[in-house]
Design a protein around this motif. Sequence first.
Motif, PDB file in Angstrom:
ATOM      1  N   UNK A  12      40.463  63.728  47.655  1.00  0.00           N
ATOM      2  CA  UNK A  12      41.254  62.326  48.048  1.00  0.00           C
ATOM      3  C   UNK A  12      42.463  62.212  47.536  1.00  0.00           C
ATOM      4  N   UNK A  13      43.371  63.194  47.242  1.00  0.00           N
ATOM      5  CA  UNK A  13      44.472  62.940  46.630  1.00  0.00           C
ATOM      6  C   UNK A  13      45.779  63.391  47.408  1.00  0.00           C
ATOM      7  N   UNK A  14      46.768  62.967  47.216  1.00  0.00           N
ATOM      8  CA  UNK A  14      48.131  63.149  47.986  1.00  0.00           C
ATOM      9  C   UNK A  14      48.932  64.272  47.301  1.00  0.00           C
ATOM     10  N   UNK A  15      49.209  65.335  47.964  1.00  0.00           N
ATOM     11  CA  UNK A  15      49.837  66.349  47.200  1.00  0.00           C
ATOM     12  C   UNK A  15      51.516  66.180  47.876  1.00  0.00           C
ATOM     13  N   UNK A  16      52.188  66.513  46.812  1.00  0.00           N
ATOM     14  CA  UNK A  16      53.813  66.579  47.254  1.00  0.00           C
ATOM     15  C   UNK A  16      54.214  67.666  47.113  1.00  0.00           C
ATOM     16  N   UNK A  17      53.792  68.850  46.240  1.00  0.00           N
ATOM     17  CA  UNK A  17      54.432  69.767  46.032  1.00  0.00           C
ATOM     18  C   UNK A  17      53.494  70.974  45.464  1.00  0.00           C
ATOM     19  N   UNK A  18      53.553  72.155  45.930  1.00  0.00           N
ATOM     20  CA  UNK A  18      52.915  73.358  45.313  1.00  0.00           C
ATOM     21  C   UNK A  18      53.683  74.482  45.374  1.00  0.00           C
ATOM     22  N   UNK A  19      53.177  75.195  44.038  1.00  0.00           N
ATOM     23  CA  UNK A  19      53.965  76.559  44.065  1.00  0.00           C
ATOM     24  C   UNK A  19      52.954  77.461  42.971  1.00  0.00           C
ATOM     25  N   UNK A  20      53.204  78.769  43.309  1.00  0.00           N
ATOM     26  CA  UNK A  20      52.276  79.734  42.663  1.00  0.00           C
ATOM     27  C   UNK A  20      53.216  80.302  41.559  1.00  0.00           C
ATOM     28  N   UNK A  21      52.427  80.731  40.627  1.00  0.00           N
ATOM     29  CA  UNK A  21      53.079  81.279  39.302  1.00  0.00           C
ATOM     30  C   UNK A  21      53.034  82.919  39.653  1.00  0.00           C
ATOM     31  N   UNK A  22      54.001  83.588  40.120  1.00  0.00           N
ATOM     32  CA  UNK A  22      54.078  84.890  40.502  1.00  0.00           C
ATOM     33  C   UNK A  22      55.233  85.322  39.931  1.00  0.00           C
ATOM     34  N   UNK A  23      55.224  86.459  39.302  1.00  0.00           N
ATOM     35  CA  UNK A  23      56.606  87.011  38.548  1.00  0.00           C
ATOM     36  C   UNK A  23      57.287  87.926  39.607  1.00  0.00           C
TER      37      UNK A  23
END
Length: 225
Positions: A30-41
């Motif tokens: 029940x959360x609102x996500x505004x941004x996502x990104x992976x930690x990939x070198x």
Amino acid sequence: MGKHHYKISSDIPTATSLEELAYELSCSNGIIITHMRRFVKQNTQPEAAPVLITILGTTLPEYVKMWFIHQRINLFVDRSRTCNKCFSFFHATRTCTLDPACHQCGQIHASTCQGPIHYINCKGDHSALDKNCPHYIKEIKVLEYKARYHVTTGEARRILNQRPNTNLATIVKSNISNTDLENTLTTKIESIFQKMQEKIDQQMAAKLTIIELSSSEAPPDVLMC
């Protein structure tokens, strides 16, 4: 409502798209996500990697539910960024207009450093890359404060500079106390308004009852205003 930056500590398969992950997290928590990104070198293709998620909210959950499993998450604190030319914390390397300085002595030279170790910013007898530098430790505290209270880097520096002899834990405790006080006052004010509204509703209901009784007792040819 502020934004919280969280890092999911366990690695998420890179085969799972961020869109699919966002849908699962939103529906299950029940959360609102505004941004996502992976930690990939760069230039790597790992099978799994941690994920940074930014959500709207005012609280810090310890876990999120993801595919029927509770995953631990951590508050994301950005790493300290130092200019590689003058070793300042206040700007990026690409915007620096100064000539490159030696990280050992702080001077500008092309040959091997022969001078005494000296950091040009804090004037200490150590390299600019030393993690025990007071300036570096202070910058880490600034970034921690920024992440916890969702303020700008400049605002975090200003607040910490006003309390130079107070450690971060004490400042955090003080801010938590202030937040608790604000929440208590808000709750009391809301309670007062609710009681006032209930009293007004009761008075209105009583007046309507009187009007209805008066209307029922009046002669048929008398019009009530």
